[in-house]
Every structure is written in C-alpha cells, then in structure tokens.
Design a protein around this motif. Structure first.
Motif, PDB file in Angstrom:
ATOM      1  N   ASN A 142     -10.859   3.897  -8.431  1.00  0.00           N
ATOM      2  CA  ASN A 142      -9.680   4.390  -7.734  1.00  0.00           C
ATOM      3  C   ASN A 142      -9.124   3.332  -6.770  1.00  0.00           C
ATOM      4  OD1 ASN A 142      -7.878   5.815  -6.199  1.00  0.00           O
ATOM      5  ND2 ASN A 142      -9.134   7.682  -6.237  1.00  0.00           N
ATOM      6  N   PRO A 143      -7.848   2.984  -6.904  1.00  0.00           N
ATOM      7  CA  PRO A 143      -7.290   1.971  -6.000  1.00  0.00           C
ATOM      8  C   PRO A 143      -7.126   2.477  -4.566  1.00  0.00           C
ATOM      9  CG  PRO A 143      -5.596   2.816  -7.458  1.00  0.00           C
ATOM     10  CD  PRO A 143      -6.882   3.442  -7.901  1.00  0.00           C
ATOM     11  N   ILE A 144      -7.454   3.754  -4.335  1.00  0.00           N
ATOM     12  CA  ILE A 144      -7.358   4.250  -2.958  1.00  0.00           C
ATOM     13  C   ILE A 144      -8.503   3.698  -2.119  1.00  0.00           C
ATOM     14  CG2 ILE A 144      -7.495   6.316  -1.518  1.00  0.00           C
ATOM     15  CD1 ILE A 144      -6.002   7.812  -3.669  1.00  0.00           C
ATOM     16  N   GLY A 180      -3.251  -6.784 -17.456  1.00  0.00           N
ATOM     17  CA  GLY A 180      -4.187  -5.985 -16.681  1.00  0.00           C
ATOM     18  C   GLY A 180      -4.097  -4.560 -17.163  1.00  0.00           C
ATOM     19  N   GLU A 181      -5.155  -3.787 -16.884  1.00  0.00           N
ATOM     20  CA  GLU A 181      -5.157  -2.395 -17.313  1.00  0.00           C
ATOM     21  C   GLU A 181      -4.058  -1.619 -16.603  1.00  0.00           C
ATOM     22  OE1 GLU A 181      -9.716  -1.046 -17.737  1.00  0.00           O
ATOM     23  OE2 GLU A 181      -9.287  -2.468 -16.159  1.00  0.00           O
ATOM     24  N   SER A 182      -3.732  -0.489 -17.185  1.00  0.00           N
ATOM     25  CA  SER A 182      -2.721   0.363 -16.578  1.00  0.00           C
ATOM     26  C   SER A 182      -3.162   0.786 -15.171  1.00  0.00           C
ATOM     27  CB  SER A 182      -2.521   1.573 -17.485  1.00  0.00           C
ATOM     28  OG  SER A 182      -2.054   2.645 -16.739  1.00  0.00           O
ATOM     29  N   GLY A 183      -2.242   0.721 -14.224  1.00  0.00           N
ATOM     30  CA  GLY A 183      -2.561   1.119 -12.855  1.00  0.00           C
ATOM     31  C   GLY A 183      -3.041  -0.023 -11.981  1.00  0.00           C
ATOM     32  N   CYS A 184      -3.075  -1.251 -12.521  1.00  0.00           N
ATOM     33  CA  CYS A 184      -3.603  -2.352 -11.720  1.00  0.00           C
ATOM     34  C   CYS A 184      -2.542  -2.959 -10.814  1.00  0.00           C
ATOM     35  CB  CYS A 184      -4.209  -3.422 -12.609  1.00  0.00           C
ATOM     36  SG  CYS A 184      -2.987  -4.377 -13.512  1.00  0.00           S
ATOM     37  N   GLY A 185      -1.299  -2.477 -10.910  1.00  0.00           N
ATOM     38  CA  GLY A 185      -0.280  -2.944  -9.980  1.00  0.00           C
ATOM     39  C   GLY A 185       0.757  -3.871 -10.581  1.00  0.00           C
ATOM     40  N   LYS A 186       0.859  -3.910 -11.894  1.00  0.00           N
ATOM     41  CA  LYS A 186       1.829  -4.816 -12.527  1.00  0.00           C
ATOM     42  C   LYS A 186       3.268  -4.390 -12.215  1.00  0.00           C
ATOM     43  CE  LYS A 186       0.249  -3.988 -16.691  1.00  0.00           C
ATOM     44  NZ  LYS A 186      -0.790  -2.976 -16.394  1.00  0.00           N
ATOM     45  N   SER A 187       3.538  -3.103 -12.432  1.00  0.00           N
ATOM     46  CA  SER A 187       4.909  -2.645 -12.178  1.00  0.00           C
ATOM     47  C   SER A 187       5.258  -2.758 -10.705  1.00  0.00           C
ATOM     48  CB  SER A 187       5.072  -1.194 -12.623  1.00  0.00           C
ATOM     49  OG  SER A 187       4.886  -1.092 -14.004  1.00  0.00           O
ATOM     50  N   THR A 188       4.291  -2.472  -9.865  1.00  0.00           N
ATOM     51  CA  THR A 188       4.555  -2.594  -8.430  1.00  0.00           C
ATOM     52  C   THR A 188       4.910  -4.039  -8.090  1.00  0.00           C
ATOM     53  OG1 THR A 188       2.979  -0.803  -8.049  1.00  0.00           O
ATOM     54  CG2 THR A 188       3.609  -2.128  -6.143  1.00  0.00           C
ATOM     55  N   TYR A 214       0.864  -1.184   0.000  1.00  0.00           N
ATOM     56  CA  TYR A 214       0.000   0.000   0.000  1.00  0.00           C
ATOM     57  C   TYR A 214       0.895   1.227   0.000  1.00  0.00           C
ATOM     58  CZ  TYR A 214      -4.039  -2.880   1.502  1.00  0.00           C
ATOM     59  OH  TYR A 214      -5.050  -3.797   1.591  1.00  0.00           O
ATOM     60  N   PHE A 215       0.661   2.148  -0.929  1.00  0.00           N
ATOM     61  CA  PHE A 215       1.423   3.400  -0.917  1.00  0.00           C
ATOM     62  C   PHE A 215       0.639   4.464  -0.157  1.00  0.00           C
ATOM     63  CE2 PHE A 215       2.995   1.517  -4.944  1.00  0.00           C
ATOM     64  CZ  PHE A 215       4.339   1.507  -4.655  1.00  0.00           C
ATOM     65  N   PRO A 216       1.307   5.173   0.742  1.00  0.00           N
ATOM     66  CA  PRO A 216       0.610   6.248   1.450  1.00  0.00           C
ATOM     67  C   PRO A 216       0.298   7.407   0.503  1.00  0.00           C
ATOM     68  CG  PRO A 216       2.926   6.222   2.052  1.00  0.00           C
ATOM     69  CD  PRO A 216       2.698   5.032   1.167  1.00  0.00           C
ATOM     70  N   HIS A 242      -4.382   5.300   1.549  1.00  0.00           N
ATOM     71  CA  HIS A 242      -3.394   4.419   0.948  1.00  0.00           C
ATOM     72  C   HIS A 242      -3.857   3.963  -0.426  1.00  0.00           C
ATOM     73  CE1 HIS A 242      -1.981   4.049   5.126  1.00  0.00           C
ATOM     74  NE2 HIS A 242      -0.811   3.894   4.550  1.00  0.00           N
ATOM     75  N   VAL A 243      -2.917   3.920  -1.376  1.00  0.00           N
ATOM     76  CA  VAL A 243      -3.205   3.278  -2.658  1.00  0.00           C
ATOM     77  C   VAL A 243      -2.934   1.795  -2.474  1.00  0.00           C
ATOM     78  CG1 VAL A 243      -2.594   3.112  -5.085  1.00  0.00           C
ATOM     79  CG2 VAL A 243      -2.391   5.295  -3.913  1.00  0.00           C
ATOM     80  N   GLN A 244      -3.975   0.982  -2.679  1.00  0.00           N
ATOM     81  CA  GLN A 244      -3.766  -0.466  -2.503  1.00  0.00           C
ATOM     82  C   GLN A 244      -3.223  -1.010  -3.812  1.00  0.00           C
ATOM     83  OE1 GLN A 244      -7.270  -2.207  -0.791  1.00  0.00           O
ATOM     84  NE2 GLN A 244      -7.430  -0.638   0.766  1.00  0.00           N
ATOM     85  N   ALA A 245      -1.948  -0.731  -4.075  1.00  0.00           N
ATOM     86  CA  ALA A 245      -1.366  -1.030  -5.382  1.00  0.00           C
ATOM     87  C   ALA A 245      -1.307  -2.533  -5.638  1.00  0.00           C
ATOM     88  CB  ALA A 245       0.019  -0.410  -5.487  1.00  0.00           C
ATOM     89  N   VAL A 246      -0.818  -3.279  -4.653  1.00  0.00           N
ATOM     90  CA  VAL A 246      -0.783  -4.735  -4.746  1.00  0.00           C
ATOM     91  C   VAL A 246      -1.378  -5.253  -3.464  1.00  0.00           C
ATOM     92  CG1 VAL A 246       0.708  -6.759  -4.754  1.00  0.00           C
ATOM     93  CG2 VAL A 246       1.179  -4.882  -6.313  1.00  0.00           C
TER      94      VAL A 246
HETATM   95  N1  LIG Z   1       5.724   5.058  -5.633  1.00  0.00           N
HETATM   96  C1  LIG Z   1       4.372   5.142  -5.643  1.00  0.00           C
HETATM   97  N2  LIG Z   1       3.752   5.969  -4.779  1.00  0.00           N
HETATM   98  C2  LIG Z   1       2.396   6.064  -4.771  1.00  0.00           C
HETATM   99  N3  LIG Z   1       1.596   5.382  -5.573  1.00  0.00           N
HETATM  100  C3  LIG Z   1       2.148   4.545  -6.474  1.00  0.00           C
HETATM  101  C4  LIG Z   1       3.570   4.392  -6.557  1.00  0.00           C
HETATM  102  N4  LIG Z   1       3.833   3.502  -7.544  1.00  0.00           N
HETATM  103  C5  LIG Z   1       2.640   3.116  -8.038  1.00  0.00           C
HETATM  104  N5  LIG Z   1       1.628   3.738  -7.397  1.00  0.00           N
HETATM  105  C6  LIG Z   1       0.191   3.560  -7.646  1.00  0.00           C
HETATM  106  O1  LIG Z   1      -0.075   2.191  -7.534  1.00  0.00           O
HETATM  107  C7  LIG Z   1      -0.977   1.770  -8.528  1.00  0.00           C
HETATM  108  C8  LIG Z   1      -0.359   0.666  -9.350  1.00  0.00           C
HETATM  109  O2  LIG Z   1       0.671   1.193 -10.130  1.00  0.00           O
HETATM  110  P1  LIG Z   1       1.565   0.301 -11.102  1.00  0.00           P
HETATM  111  O3  LIG Z   1       2.076  -0.843 -10.353  1.00  0.00           O
HETATM  112  O4  LIG Z   1       2.570   1.193 -11.739  1.00  0.00           O
HETATM  113  O5  LIG Z   1       0.505  -0.154 -12.194  1.00  0.00           O
HETATM  114  P2  LIG Z   1       0.764  -0.761 -13.649  1.00  0.00           P
HETATM  115  O6  LIG Z   1       2.204  -1.045 -13.800  1.00  0.00           O
HETATM  116  O7  LIG Z   1      -0.090  -1.952 -13.682  1.00  0.00           O
HETATM  117  O8  LIG Z   1       0.287   0.278 -14.610  1.00  0.00           O
HETATM  118  C9  LIG Z   1      -1.323   2.994  -9.339  1.00  0.00           C
HETATM  119  O9  LIG Z   1      -2.542   3.506  -8.852  1.00  0.00           O
HETATM  120  C10 LIG Z   1      -0.199   3.930  -9.051  1.00  0.00           C
HETATM  121  O10 LIG Z   1      -0.656   5.254  -9.114  1.00  0.00           O
END
Ligand SMILES: Nc1ncnc2c1ncn2[C@@H]1O[C@H](COP(=O)(O)OP(=O)(O)O)[C@@H](O)[C@H]1O
Ligand code: SF4
Ligand SMILES: [Mg+2]
Lengths: 352, 300, 316
Positions: free
Chosen positions: A295-297, A65-73, A30-32, A44-48
């Motif tokens: 919104n993932p928040i 998954g769509e953009s913002g779903c937490g893949k990069s995280t 979760y990102f604050p 908190h953003v519940q990213a993963v």
């Molecule tokens: N360092 C960070 N601080 C706050 N929020 C973040 C951070 N990195 C990612 N997020 C949020 O977490 C969610 C998932 O992001 P991300 O993993 O990049 O998605 P994806 O790669 O699937 O597009 C998004 O809502 C993004 O805004």
C-alpha cells in the motif's frame, strides 16, 4: 550545474551531449486520504515520492512500473494538472510556473499529453473536429483556421477527415478514438508529448498500428516523447531510455538496451522475467513477482521493494538506497544496496 | 490526400461501431421523441394551451374584466357564455384564456430562474469541488431540509404577499434540488479525462465549463428541471389560491378557483373549471417530462 | 454504525441552518422586526419589554442566539392575535395535522404499494398502464382542487359527507367515532393523492429493478413458487418504499396547508394561513420552526431505519 559527482548531477544523467528538454528534480506528490466520522485527512498516499530525471531533446523516455506506482501522477505533475508538493521541473531551461520561469500556459502549448482512456478523454458531445480544433481556438487561432488545422491533423493521424470530422466519439472504434486523441495533442504544435498508457487499452493489432503512427509522427514533427506504459514490450519497442518506477520512486534508469539486456535492480529483473517473452534465449531467470505491491499509504521502510525482494537483507529494511551509477556507464543508474559499494549488503561489491 | 492516406497505417482496417449517420446528442433526442406518441399528444395539448394563453386577446369572446350581473354563475353551455359565467357574470372562457397567461407565467418563471440560479450554483460547486462545494451544497441542504410547500408559505408570509414575492419564494424552493442534481452530474463529468485534456490545452475554467461541462450536464439538468414545472405550476397556483399572489380582478387560475370556491353550492361545475386547467397543464408537463427523460437518458 | 453516527452528526448543522432561516424570516419582510412581533395596540412598556426579550438592541447574531435559546425551550413568543403563547397554539394544531397526515400516509402506502407491485409484475400490460396513469394523475392533481371536487361530489351533489370542519357544529374536539370520522374522509383522500402517486412510482421502479436481477430466475429455477418470489421481492423493495413513504409523511406535515384551508381543518396549515393574513408573525415563525425541525427529524429517522433495514446500503 557543476561537473562534480554530486548526487544531483549523477541523477540527471541524460544522453551525453544532448540538450535537456525536461529536468525533473525532487518531484513529490502525496494525496490526502480522508476517513473517520468527521472525514478528516487521516493519511497520505505517497503517489510520487521525490523523483528526479531528465528528458533530452528528441529522445523517447519510457516509464514502466506496475499499476498504481505513480506513473500517471508523474505525467499529471509534468503537465501541472496537479500541483506538486515539492520539486521543480525545468522546461527547456526554464522553471515551470516560477515567476522568472516559463508560465504554465506557455508550457502547455509546448508540451501535450495523450490520456489512456480514449473514451473518457473525448467529450461525447463534441464532434471530433471540434475536439481537435478546441486547443488552437483557445490559443487565439481563428475558427476557420483551427478547423482547417484539425482536418489536416486528422489526415496526419490516419483518419479521412471528410468522413470523420463530423463524427462523435461513440461512432468511432477504440483505435480511431486514440488517433483523435493524438491529433488533439498535436493541434497546438507541441514539442514534447506525454503518452500515458496511450496504447494500453487497444487490441494488439491496433496497438501496433498506433505505435507505428506515433513513431512516424515523432520523426515528422521532431517530437520528444515521454512514453508511459506498464507493458515492457511496448516500452522496449519505442524508447531510447527507460525509467523504472516502484511505489512512487525511481528504482532504475538507463538506455533501453542496457535495461533490457542487463537489468540491475531486482524489481526490474523480476518485471522482465515475468513478461511473456518472444525470445526464449533472452529470458532472465529470476523469481517472478509475487503478490501485489504494498500500500502506498504506508510504504515499506528503507528500500520500498524489500517486502518482495528475493535478495532483501537486514540493511534493506533500514536504509533507503540512493539512485546512483555503478559501473563505467554513467547513463545507467540503479537504487539497490547490492549495487552500492559499502552499503552493508552482503552481495554489494567491495568499496573501491 | 490519397498519398497521405497511403502513408498511414490504415484506420480503415478497424470496424467503426455502427455506420450511423452522425446525429449528435440533440438530434438523437429529437428522433427518439418523434417515436413516442404519448409524449407528442400531450406536447400538442400543451402547445394548444400556450397558444390559447398567448392569443387570449384575439380568441377571447368577451372582456375579461367586464362584469355582467345577469350572467352571474350562468351554466356551462349558455350561448355566448360557452363555459358559463363567474360570480360577477364575467365570461369564464375569456377569463380562463387570460388566466392561463398569468398562471403559466407564474408557474414557469420560477423554474427558469431556479434553473439559472440552482444550475449555476450546482455546476460551480461540482466543478470547483473542495471547500466551495462544501459551502454551496451545505447551504442548499439547509433549504432542502424544509418541506417544499412549507418553505414557500414561510417565505411569502415573511416577504409579504404579491406576485413578485411569490416568484421569489418559489424560485428559492426550486433552486436547491436543481443545484443538487447539477452538482452531482458535474462532479461526475469533472472526473472525465477530457476535462483534464481541455485544461492541458490551456483553456481557463470558464471556457472548460462552457464548452465541455455544460454540453454534458445540460441534458440531465434539463430532464430534472422539466419534472419540476408541474410542481411549480401547482404550488404557484396554490399560493394564488390562498390569496398570496396576484390580486383581484386579475384573471389567474388559482385565484379564480379561490373566489369561485364560495359558489360551489350554486354552480359547482363552473367553480371547478380553473382547477381543471391547472390539473391538465400540470399533467401535460409531467408526461412531457417523463417522455423527455426517456428520450434524453442515454449513455455514450 | 459509522454511517449512522455520521448521519446524526450531519443533521446537527442542518437543523441549525434551518433555525437560522426560520429566525431570519422576521428580517426578510418589509416591516421592521420589532413591529412584526409586537401587537399594534401595544403600550410603550410592553414594547420595551418585547425589545428586551428578543434582544432587539443587540447585534443580530446575538439576537439569533437569544431566539434559539428560547426556541429550544419551546418559547416562540406570544400570539399577537390571541395573546396566548405560540407553542400553545401550535401543539394542538400539530396534533390535528399529524392525525390527517398519519391516516393519509397509511392509506397512501397501502394503496400505492399494491398498485406499484401489480404494475411492476404486469409490466407493459394494460394494468401497468392504468396504475402508472393513476400515479401520474396523483402527482399532477392540485390537491386543493381535488378537495373542492370531492366536496362538490360528496357534499354538494350526493350529500353523503360534510364539506368542512372536523366535527359537528364546528367542534374542535376530536373523537374516534363514526360522527367524527366522516369529517376525516375527504381531507384524507385529498391529501393522499401526491403520496399515492409518488409511492406507486417508487414501488414500481424498485420492484422492476428487483425482478430484473439474476436471483429471480435463480429462485424460479429452484422450483420456488412465484408467491414466495413475490414475498422475497417485496421484502427487498420494502426499505426503499418505506423511506419514500416516510419522506412523504414529512411533506404532508408541512404541505397540507391548502387542503386544510379548503376543509377548514384546524391544523398547522390552517394556523399558518390565518397567521399570514392576520400578520401574526410569532405564530407564523413558531409553526414553521416546529414543522421544519420535525421534517429534519423525520428525514434522519427514515435514513437510519433504511440503513438498518437494508444492510446492502453502504454509504460513504
Ligand atoms: N487524485 C488522487 N487522489 C488520491 N489518490 C490518488 C489520486 N490519483 C492517484 N492516486 C493514488 O496514487 C497512486 C498512484 O496512482 P497513479 O499515478 O495513477 O499510478 P499509475 O498511473 O502508475 O497506475 C495510486 O495509489 C492511486 O490510488
Ligand atoms: S536494496 Fe535490498 S531490498 Fe531493495 S532491491 Fe536491493 S536487495 Fe532488494
Ligand atoms: Mg496510470
């Protein structure tokens, strides 16, 4: 791990008989979110949010998954570029970062990552040779040897080293830069490669070249891939198994042919139906996805997809569906009440 | 090799952006500077001023300390006293040459120290982020919240006069602005994926800063720092002018200006010479820094 | 609104930090703090009294709080030189510095704004080069030297204007008449050099940026005359330029010490200079405290006014 059908054991379904390279359990980040006059954490953003999966040796696991779903995280969590709030990752049987497990630095030698943005992932002030040689030098390889290795790798990724090694990133095309990124990731001779949207920014023709390069390299170096993309066609092309994410959670996972021919989760079906398919016969008739993901928040309660799901029922907003198998195929799992006997959803199969 | 090439999907099909000779960042900066006549001209003047200061003992026609009362306040152009004599009959040309050594040293040293101190604080704050950033930058903000000259005066007043304290005071006032710039560019650079890629390669923080961060932030920090040299020279000479720096009979442009100020009614033209040197030097640095900014400001 | 509130809240710790630095000036020097604030010929009971007053027998943080409390009430101790309360020395001096700074800022703004707009409008021409060159000279010229040069020209050579002081026969009383204004001219010019340079540059950069934006050709294409375009551009550039001007005013308050010294202008700069040479620590500290807090306030006001004038600025 026991043989019993504990939720954990089910959720780990890797190809039978194969050795597990990565075992991800309950990973959470979760990102604050800061705000207000005093700039305090207000949400908190519940990213993963609590994801589990396995990656077998030698396979390619696609994550869509769509953009913002937490893949990069997820990718960053695997590399330990960010600390998880909870959950564990076993690398080749050893817990990453635990005292009796595998040290992060050692894991990073064996697992590498290619970033999406080929521009921002290369240091503009370093010639490509120095970029590729950087990792080996950090790990104690002598400079001449590291440079030699860099040159060999540049050849391996299809760049004439004698012409390219002294160039700077801005003197390369997008495809060439991404090749350099691949060479850099391979420089430490890793066994697992995480590719985060590695081809997404490239033109279609260049994308195909780089994809083929990746497939060749995988064979040549005996690699295991975690291949992240929002592009379903690309994922289908390279993956052995596919994991579908929605708002930080796994909604469906299974072998690539199963997922694409027989998607079970309404989200997966919607995703597949909204893609421009080359093959009209295989099109699935499903209402395409409308609107943006919530919104993932403050993600929706129960099944996170219920705000956009055409089959949503009262139970969906209340109870969170669990990722589980539904038929004979122990490798295909889905998190939807419609697939879960006795869930209370009208379309659910009767309890066995 | 050809075989390997043939096996690979050809990168050659892609058009590289411009068939440029790889020059690198600093190579390009040097090239751009060479195309800028104004900057070169003032750069040359500056080099001459530096050479004159360095070789003062060789160039100077007289002893900078030997008083010669008959030559007191001699007019400019007197044979043997090309730029006249000062209030004690010492040769002005000689003293201006020697004064350059002290004034340039007193003006440049604090900039270098501030570059080191402010630069490292700013880069650390920017790279580490979070609470460390807060801690460092808020302290910098407090120093920044003073009018520059006032803080310099306050510090010399508190520490006591003398050239060492003057250097400290000016270093203290120059560090916060450098730290601010360093922090801001480092924060930008830190967000780039190559920093994460470097960490993923197993590099520790100091290696990442050394190899990946400094190579990107040094340019902008240096651009900004060069713009402070002129300020530093003016303020340090100014404090000497007030008598807070070196003590007589040392030749220093600021101090010379101060002592000659009392003689403006007798020979105003000699009296203004040391200030003219401060002015010319500071102007050269300003134009040089503008030229550097133009040459170094590029995005790629 | 949120930004303004946050900006005000942020100014509080900064102001406190400033007072901490001003307070610690006493502890930086080679002399012990008690000696620094005590007259050399003080009787033992006076020393005892000062010790109590400053809390020198207490831990340093407590001393700071004592000092801060007194400072907030305008009590910065007693001048070792004149034996008068420091604040009574600082206020009249501040008024004189303020007058110099205000007139100089007004002059600098009027001149520099015109130069900057003209330079930007004629970007690349000889006019641009001359005005940009003027700006470079403005920021490069040491104002103490400029003061001397002005004295040489207008007092020594031409004998048009007085060389020092702020009134005939060294009078310290100011009046807005021709006799006194003659004393003001040279210091004002000397002090304006840097602001002229900086404001010209700011204006030029700002107007150039405005001119490069799309709306300017759009206005032209609508048949709007260049005068009205100019008015539009100027209005848009105003917040940034006014902000730069405000900051310059703040710097002048704390930075005119050298010019004041040359012209024997009895302002705060002159007071500081005297206090350093006479080792009058309470005066040094009090003057710096007052000027620094003023500067913090000016910065705060400038920021708020700028946000208020320019709603496009959205700050985090
Ligand atoms: N360092 C960070 N601080 C706050 N929020 C973040 C951070 N990195 C990612 N997020 C949020 O977490 C969610 C998932 O992001 P991300 O993993 O990049 O998605 P994806 O790669 O699937 O597009 C998004 O809502 C993004 O805004
Ligand atoms: S659980 Fe309900 S809302 Fe979620 S996907 Fe299944 S049917 Fe749709
Ligand atoms: Mg992503």
């Amino acid at each position: 791990m026991t043989d019993g059908p504990t939720p954990d054991a089910v959720a780990t379904a890797a190809p039978q008989g194969a050795e597990r390279f990565l075992e991800v359990r309950g990973l959470k980040k979760y990102f604050p979110v800061k705000g207000g006059v005093l700039n305090r954490t207000i949400a908190h953003v519940q990213a993963v949010d609590d994801i589990s999966f396995d990656v077998a040796k030698g396979e390619t696991l696609g994550i869509v998954g769509e953009s913002g779903c937490g893949k990069s995280t997820t990718a960053r969590l695997l590399m330990r570029l960010i600390e998880p709030d909870s959950g564990t990752v076993h690398f080749d049987g050893r817990v990453i970062g635990a005292s009796n497990g595998i040290p992060v630095r050692e894991m990073r030698r064996q697992m590498q990552m290619v970033f999406q943005d080929s521009y921002s992932s290369l240091n503009a002030r370093l010639p490509v040779e120095a970029t590729v040689a950087f990792g080996p030098i950090v790990h104690g390889v002598s400079r001449p040897e590291a440079r030699e290795r860099a040159r060999r790798l540049l050849y391996d990724v299809g760049l004439d080293a004698s012409r390219f090694m002294k160039r700077y990133p801005h003197e390369l095309s997008g495809g060439q830069r991404q090749r350099v990124n691949v060479a850099r990731a391979l420089a430490l001779q890793p066994r697992v490669l995480i590719l985060d949207e590695a081809v997404s920014a490239l033109d279609k023709s260049v994308e195909a070249q780089v994809l083929n390069l990746l497939l060749d390299l995988k064979k040549e170096y005996d690699l295991t891939y975690v291949f992240i993309s929002h592009d379903l066609n690309v994922v289908q092309y390279v993956s052995d198994r596919v994991l579908v994410m929605y708002l930080g959670q796994v909604v469906e996972i299974g072998p690539v042919d199963e997922i694409y021919a027989n998607p079970r989760h309404p989200y997966t079906r919607a995703l597949l139906s909204s893609r421009p398919s080359m093959d009209p016969e295989r099109r699935i008739t499903e209402p395409p996805l409308s609107g943006d993901p919530p919104n993932p928040i403050n993600p929706p309660s129960g099944c996170r997809f219920h705000t956009r799901c055409a089959f949503a029922n009262e139970v969906c907003a209340r109870v969170t569906p669990v990722l589980s198998t539904f038929g004979d195929d122990a490798r295909h799992e889905v998190a939807c009440h419609m697939m879960s006997p006795g869930s209370g959803h009208p379309d659910a199969p009767a309890r066995a | 090799m050809a075989e390997v090439e043939a096996l690979r999907p050809g990168a050659e099909a892609e058009v590289p952006i411009g068939a440029i000779v790889a020059r690198g960042y600093w190579g390009t900066v040097a090239y751009r500077l060479s195309q800028d006549p104004v900057t070169i001209a003032f750069g040359v003047v500056l080099i001459l001023i530096f050479l004159a200061a360095i070789f003062a003992p060789v160039l100077a026609p007289h002893d900078p300390y030997k008083t010669n009362m008959p030559m007191r306040l001699t007019a400019i152009g007197t044979p043997g006293f090309l730029l006249g004599g000062d209030e004690l009959g010492r040769d002005m040309l000689t003293r201006l040459l020697y004064g350059g050594r002290v004034s340039l040293f007193m003006g440049l040293t604090p900039v270098l120290l501030a570059l080191l101190i402010g630069g490292s604080l700013g880069v650390t704050a920017g790279f580490v982020g979070g609470k460390v950033n807060m801690g460092i930058m808020r302290v910098m903000d407090v120093f920044y919240a003073f009018p520059t000259v006032l803080l310099a005066i306050g510090l010399t007043g508190a520490l006591g006069t003398g050239s060492r304290n003057l250097l400290i005071a000016i270093t203290v006032i120059l560090s916060p602005p450098i730290a601010r710039v360093a922090e801001s560019v480092t924060t930008q650079v830190r967000a780039f994926d190559f920093v994460e890629a470097a960490r993923a390669s197993g590099a520790d923080t100091s290696t990442i800063i050394r190899v990946h961060v400094l190579s990107n932030v040094l340019g902008p920090i240096l651009i900004y720092t060069t713009s402070l040299v002129s300020v530093s020279i003016i303020i340090s000479a100014g404090l000497s002018f007030l008598g807070f720096g070196v003590t007589p009979p040392t030749a220093d442009w600021g101090l010379m200006l101060a002592t000659l100020r009392t003689t403006i009614w007798a020979n105003p033209y000699v009296a203004v010479l040391p200030g003219l040197m401060i002015f010319i030097t500071s102007m050269c640095f300003n134009l040089l820094s503008d030229g550097m900014r133009n040459a170094m400001d590029m995005r790629f | 609104m949120d930004y303004i509130l946050r900006r005000i809240l942020y100014a509080i710790p900064i102001a406190l930090g400033v007072t901490v630095i001003v307070f610690s000036l006493v502890y930086m020097g080679p002399v012990d703090p008690l000696t620094a604030v005590t007259p050399d010929d003080a009787e033992p009971h006076v020393i005892e009294m000062i010790k109590k007053q400053y809390g020198f027998d207490k831990p340093i943080p407590v001393q700071y709080l004592i000092w801060l409390k007194r400072a907030l009430m305008g009590d910065f101790g007693v001048s070792l030189q004149s034996n008068r309360p420091v604040i009574e020395e600082v206020i009249p001096a501040l008024r004189k510095t303020m007058m110099l700074a205000m007139v100089a800022t007004g002059l600098a703004f009027s001149v520099a704004f015109v130069l900057g707009v003209l330079a930007a409008y004629h970007n690349g021409t000889w006019m641009d080069r001359i005005f940009t060159g003027t700006a470079v000279i403005g920021v490069s010229v040491p104002n103490y030297w400029l003061s001397i040069v002005l004295v040489v020209i207008f007092a020594v050579e031409l004998n048009w204007l007085p060389a020092v002081g702020m009134g005939p026969r060294g009078s310290g009383e100011w009046e807005w008449d021709l006799v006194h204004i003659r004393y003001l001219i040279l210091p004002v010019i000397a002090v304006s050099a840097i602001p002229v340079g900086i404001i010209t540059r700011t204006t030029r950069a700002c107007v150039l940026e405005m001119l490069s934006q799309e709306f300017v050709p759009a206005l032209h294409s609508k048949g709007i005359t260049s005068v009205r375009v100019l008015v539009h551009v100027v209005r848009n550039a105003a917040p940034t330029v006014l902000a730069a001007t405000g900051i310059q005013f703040g710097h002048l308050l704390g930075g005119s010490i050298l010019v004041e010294t040359v012209f024997v202008w009895p302002g705060t700069g002159y007071l500081l200079n005297e206090s350093i040479f006479r080792r009058d620590f309470p005066v040094l500290q009090g003057t710096i405290a007052v000027l620094a807090i003023f500067f913090v306030l000016i910065n705060l006001i400038v920021d708020i006014v700028q946000t208020w004038l320019d709603p496009r600025i959205k700050r985090g």
